[in-house]
Design a protein around this motif. Structure first.
Motif, PDB file in Angstrom:
ATOM      1  N   ALA A  43       3.465 -11.760 -22.996  1.00 48.34           N
ATOM      2  CA  ALA A  43       2.607 -10.320 -21.906  1.00 48.34           C
ATOM      3  C   ALA A  43       1.371 -11.624 -21.443  1.00 48.34           C
ATOM      4  CB  ALA A  43       1.989  -9.265 -22.718  1.00 48.34           C
ATOM      5  N   GLY A  44       0.843 -11.079 -19.733  1.00 44.93           N
ATOM      6  CA  GLY A  44      -0.283 -12.016 -18.912  1.00 44.93           C
ATOM      7  C   GLY A  44       0.253 -13.125 -18.773  1.00 44.93           C
ATOM      8  N   ALA A  45       1.359 -14.236 -19.483  1.00 46.62           N
ATOM      9  CA  ALA A  45       1.858 -15.557 -18.562  1.00 46.62           C
ATOM     10  C   ALA A  45       2.907 -15.421 -17.174  1.00 46.62           C
ATOM     11  CB  ALA A  45       2.977 -15.569 -19.386  1.00 46.62           C
ATOM     12  N   ILE A  46       2.484 -16.744 -16.814  1.00 48.44           N
ATOM     13  CA  ILE A  46       2.045 -17.117 -15.685  1.00 48.44           C
ATOM     14  C   ILE A  46       4.095 -17.951 -15.463  1.00 48.44           C
ATOM     15  CG2 ILE A  46       2.193 -18.003 -12.585  1.00 48.44           C
ATOM     16  CD1 ILE A  46       0.006 -15.841 -13.661  1.00 48.44           C
ATOM     17  N   VAL A  47       5.248 -16.879 -14.963  1.00 46.31           N
ATOM     18  CA  VAL A  47       6.066 -17.468 -14.649  1.00 46.31           C
ATOM     19  C   VAL A  47       6.628 -18.724 -13.519  1.00 46.31           C
ATOM     20  CG1 VAL A  47       8.798 -17.162 -14.059  1.00 46.31           C
ATOM     21  CG2 VAL A  47       7.291 -15.653 -15.662  1.00 46.31           C
ATOM     22  N   PHE A  48       5.482 -18.734 -12.227  1.00 43.39           N
ATOM     23  CA  PHE A  48       5.697 -19.608 -11.512  1.00 43.39           C
ATOM     24  C   PHE A  48       4.524 -19.086 -10.380  1.00 43.39           C
ATOM     25  CE2 PHE A  48       8.953 -17.123  -9.958  1.00 43.39           C
ATOM     26  CZ  PHE A  48       8.596 -16.867  -9.228  1.00 43.39           C
ATOM     27  N   ARG A  49       3.703 -19.862  -9.571  1.00 46.46           N
ATOM     28  CA  ARG A  49       3.210 -19.737  -8.536  1.00 46.46           C
ATOM     29  C   ARG A  49       3.241 -19.742  -7.653  1.00 46.46           C
ATOM     30  NH1 ARG A  49      -1.111 -18.686 -12.212  1.00 46.46           N
ATOM     31  NH2 ARG A  49      -2.140 -19.608 -13.834  1.00 46.46           N
ATOM     32  N   ARG A  55      12.019 -24.229  -9.716  1.00 47.73           N
ATOM     33  CA  ARG A  55      12.572 -25.115  -9.923  1.00 47.73           C
ATOM     34  C   ARG A  55      13.901 -24.660  -9.929  1.00 47.73           C
ATOM     35  NH1 ARG A  55       9.521 -24.367 -15.454  1.00 47.73           N
ATOM     36  NH2 ARG A  55      11.320 -24.304 -16.790  1.00 47.73           N
ATOM     37  N   GLY A  56      14.638 -23.918  -9.451  1.00 50.05           N
ATOM     38  CA  GLY A  56      15.821 -22.868  -9.681  1.00 50.05           C
ATOM     39  C   GLY A  56      15.263 -21.868  -9.465  1.00 50.05           C
ATOM     40  N   LEU A  57      16.378 -20.819  -9.547  1.00 53.24           N
ATOM     41  CA  LEU A  57      16.880 -19.623  -8.653  1.00 53.24           C
ATOM     42  C   LEU A  57      16.156 -18.526 -11.004  1.00 53.24           C
ATOM     43  CD1 LEU A  57      17.248 -17.393  -7.022  1.00 53.24           C
ATOM     44  CD2 LEU A  57      20.052 -16.949  -8.194  1.00 53.24           C
ATOM     45  N   TYR A  58      15.436 -17.867 -10.599  1.00 53.27           N
ATOM     46  CA  TYR A  58      15.173 -17.295 -11.904  1.00 53.27           C
ATOM     47  C   TYR A  58      16.266 -15.186 -11.663  1.00 53.27           C
ATOM     48  CZ  TYR A  58      11.084 -20.204 -12.270  1.00 53.27           C
ATOM     49  OH  TYR A  58      10.650 -21.971 -11.711  1.00 53.27           O
ATOM     50  N   VAL A  59      16.544 -14.852 -13.357  1.00 50.45           N
ATOM     51  CA  VAL A  59      16.946 -14.088 -13.309  1.00 50.45           C
ATOM     52  C   VAL A  59      16.646 -13.759 -14.310  1.00 50.45           C
ATOM     53  CG1 VAL A  59      19.247 -12.541 -13.994  1.00 50.45           C
ATOM     54  CG2 VAL A  59      19.220 -15.027 -12.485  1.00 50.45           C
ATOM     55  N   VAL A  60      15.768 -12.108 -14.415  1.00 49.66           N
ATOM     56  CA  VAL A  60      15.016 -11.700 -15.523  1.00 49.66           C
ATOM     57  C   VAL A  60      16.643 -10.944 -16.752  1.00 49.66           C
ATOM     58  CG1 VAL A  60      13.622  -9.308 -15.559  1.00 49.66           C
ATOM     59  CG2 VAL A  60      13.261 -10.279 -14.224  1.00 49.66           C
ATOM     60  N   VAL A  61      16.109 -11.653 -17.696  1.00 48.17           N
ATOM     61  CA  VAL A  61      16.699 -11.255 -18.522  1.00 48.17           C
ATOM     62  C   VAL A  61      16.125  -9.677 -19.657  1.00 48.17           C
ATOM     63  CG1 VAL A  61      17.741 -11.743 -21.100  1.00 48.17           C
ATOM     64  CG2 VAL A  61      17.329 -13.313 -18.609  1.00 48.17           C
ATOM     65  N   SER A  62      15.078  -9.743 -19.633  1.00 52.40           N
ATOM     66  CA  SER A  62      13.911  -8.947 -20.616  1.00 52.40           C
ATOM     67  C   SER A  62      12.810  -8.674 -20.264  1.00 52.40           C
ATOM     68  CB  SER A  62      14.208  -9.256 -22.128  1.00 52.40           C
ATOM     69  OG  SER A  62      13.555 -10.133 -22.814  1.00 52.40           O
ATOM     70  N   GLY A  63      11.569  -7.373 -20.062  1.00 50.63           N
ATOM     71  CA  GLY A  63      10.958  -6.815 -20.424  1.00 50.63           C
ATOM     72  C   GLY A  63      10.448  -7.184 -18.899  1.00 50.63           C
ATOM     73  N   GLN A  64       9.469  -6.598 -18.548  1.00 45.46           N
ATOM     74  CA  GLN A  64       8.616  -6.464 -16.804  1.00 45.46           C
ATOM     75  C   GLN A  64       7.733  -7.282 -16.393  1.00 45.46           C
ATOM     76  OE1 GLN A  64       8.391  -2.069 -16.676  1.00 45.46           O
ATOM     77  NE2 GLN A  64       6.542  -2.880 -15.259  1.00 45.46           N
ATOM     78  N   PHE A  65       8.116  -7.481 -15.106  1.00 39.82           N
ATOM     79  CA  PHE A  65       7.087  -8.878 -14.097  1.00 39.82           C
ATOM     80  C   PHE A  65       6.831  -8.059 -13.575  1.00 39.82           C
ATOM     81  CE2 PHE A  65      10.073 -11.070 -17.252  1.00 39.82           C
ATOM     82  CZ  PHE A  65       9.427 -11.999 -17.670  1.00 39.82           C
ATOM     83  N   LEU A  66       5.471  -8.317 -12.666  1.00 36.80           N
ATOM     84  CA  LEU A  66       4.812  -8.203 -11.479  1.00 36.80           C
ATOM     85  C   LEU A  66       4.517  -9.258 -10.683  1.00 36.80           C
ATOM     86  CD1 LEU A  66       3.960  -5.977 -10.408  1.00 36.80           C
ATOM     87  CD2 LEU A  66       1.433  -6.582 -11.501  1.00 36.80           C
ATOM     88  N   ARG A  67       5.114  -9.617  -9.059  1.00 35.92           N
ATOM     89  CA  ARG A  67       5.281  -9.934  -8.615  1.00 35.92           C
ATOM     90  C   ARG A  67       3.820  -9.876  -7.791  1.00 35.92           C
ATOM     91  NH1 ARG A  67      11.332  -9.789  -6.479  1.00 35.92           N
ATOM     92  NH2 ARG A  67      11.954  -8.275  -7.940  1.00 35.92           N
ATOM     93  N   ARG A  68       3.143 -11.102  -7.277  1.00 32.66           N
ATOM     94  CA  ARG A  68       1.736 -10.853  -6.523  1.00 32.66           C
ATOM     95  C   ARG A  68       1.857 -11.661  -5.900  1.00 32.66           C
ATOM     96  NH1 ARG A  68      -1.154  -9.396 -12.118  1.00 32.66           N
ATOM     97  NH2 ARG A  68      -1.595  -6.958 -11.445  1.00 32.66           N
ATOM     98  N   THR A  69       0.768 -11.644  -4.519  1.00 34.78           N
ATOM     99  CA  THR A  69       1.163 -12.892  -2.955  1.00 34.78           C
ATOM    100  C   THR A  69      -0.168 -12.525  -2.748  1.00 34.78           C
ATOM    101  OG1 THR A  69       1.992 -13.353  -1.639  1.00 34.78           O
ATOM    102  CG2 THR A  69       1.894 -11.247  -1.301  1.00 34.78           C
ATOM    103  N   GLU A  70      -0.498 -13.291  -1.869  1.00 36.09           N
ATOM    104  CA  GLU A  70      -2.203 -13.053  -1.084  1.00 36.09           C
ATOM    105  C   GLU A  70      -1.764 -13.568  -0.073  1.00 36.09           C
ATOM    106  OE1 GLU A  70      -6.401 -15.268  -1.592  1.00 36.09           O
ATOM    107  OE2 GLU A  70      -5.346 -15.051  -3.295  1.00 36.09           O
ATOM    108  N   ARG A  71      -1.937 -13.090   0.734  1.00 35.61           N
ATOM    109  CA  ARG A  71      -2.371 -13.306   2.325  1.00 35.61           C
ATOM    110  C   ARG A  71      -3.335 -12.736   3.158  1.00 35.61           C
ATOM    111  NH1 ARG A  71       2.719 -14.828   1.167  1.00 35.61           N
ATOM    112  NH2 ARG A  71       4.481 -13.751   0.867  1.00 35.61           N
ATOM    113  N   LEU A 102       4.825 -14.785  -9.654  1.00 35.66           N
ATOM    114  CA  LEU A 102       5.722 -13.948 -11.061  1.00 35.66           C
ATOM    115  C   LEU A 102       4.512 -14.560 -12.241  1.00 35.66           C
ATOM    116  CD1 LEU A 102       7.962 -11.599 -11.448  1.00 35.66           C
ATOM    117  CD2 LEU A 102       9.511 -13.907 -11.821  1.00 35.66           C
ATOM    118  N   SER A 103       4.606 -13.459 -12.923  1.00 36.47           N
ATOM    119  CA  SER A 103       3.954 -13.044 -14.158  1.00 36.47           C
ATOM    120  C   SER A 103       4.149 -11.921 -15.294  1.00 36.47           C
ATOM    121  CB  SER A 103       2.485 -12.033 -14.149  1.00 36.47           C
ATOM    122  OG  SER A 103       1.901 -11.463 -13.003  1.00 36.47           O
ATOM    123  N   ALA A 104       4.715 -12.679 -16.593  1.00 32.12           N
ATOM    124  CA  ALA A 104       4.853 -11.100 -17.158  1.00 32.12           C
ATOM    125  C   ALA A 104       3.860 -10.628 -17.918  1.00 32.12           C
ATOM    126  CB  ALA A 104       5.101 -11.971 -18.578  1.00 32.12           C
TER     127      ALA A 104
END
Length: 165
Positions: A43-49, A55-71, A102-104
């Motif tokens: 929890a709290g780890a960053i998957v990518f910024r 690095r490729g296409l990501y598929v969530v296997v388990s857990g819940q992740f949050l998408r955040r953006t800055e615009r 994307l963060s966990a």
């Protein structure tokens, strides 16, 4: 718009099952399966910024992740990502840069299909790229529909004659 037309439009933009999206000949499927990497996150780890190299296409296997953006110097929270969700189709199929962070939110894991392998799969079976591009278009449509509903709800929530900011 007629209720039936709205219903048909919602069906058209509904997410397709992952197995259907990655449906391809056995050799191409074997290539993708052989290169897939399962990565665990606390929890709290960053998957990518955002703006990082994809690095490729990501598929969530388990857990819940949050998408955040800055615009435009504003931080926005986008939809959560849950098991079965494909994330960052835009980066994997586009310019190769992440469009959000994307963060966990909870401990979880994602499956990574590396870009090199995806590109080989696209060469071996070109309809795969088209299937994923179609899903990206559905994803954009779903996001647009959600923003329209949110805007409508905010507008309806205002009292008649109330000052607007």
């Amino acid at each position: 718009m007629e209720p039936e037309a709205r219903s048909g439009r919602k069906d058209a933009v509904a997410a397709h099952p992952l197995a259907e999206l990655l449906e391809c000949p056995p050799a191409t499927g074997g290539l993708l399966n052989g290169s897939a990497q399962c990565i665990d996150f606390e929890a709290g780890a960053i998957v990518f910024r955002q703006f990082g190299i994809c690095r490729g296409l990501y598929v969530v296997v388990s857990g819940q992740f949050l998408r955040r953006t800055e615009r435009l110097e504003t931080r926005l929270t986008l939809s959560p990502a849950r098991a079965g969700d494909l994330v960052e189709l835009a980066a994997a199929l586009g310019d190769g840069r992440h469009t959000y962070t994307l963060s966990a939110q909870t401990p979880g894991s994602v499956l990574l299909l590396p870009m090199e392998t995806l590109n080989l799969a696209f060469q071996a079976y070109p309809p795969l790229r088209m299937q994923l591009l179609e899903e990206l278009a559905r994803e954009v449509s779903r996001a647009y529909n959600v923003s329209c509903l949110t805007r409508t709800a905010r507008t309806r929530g205002r009292e008649p004659g109330a000052a607007t900011a």
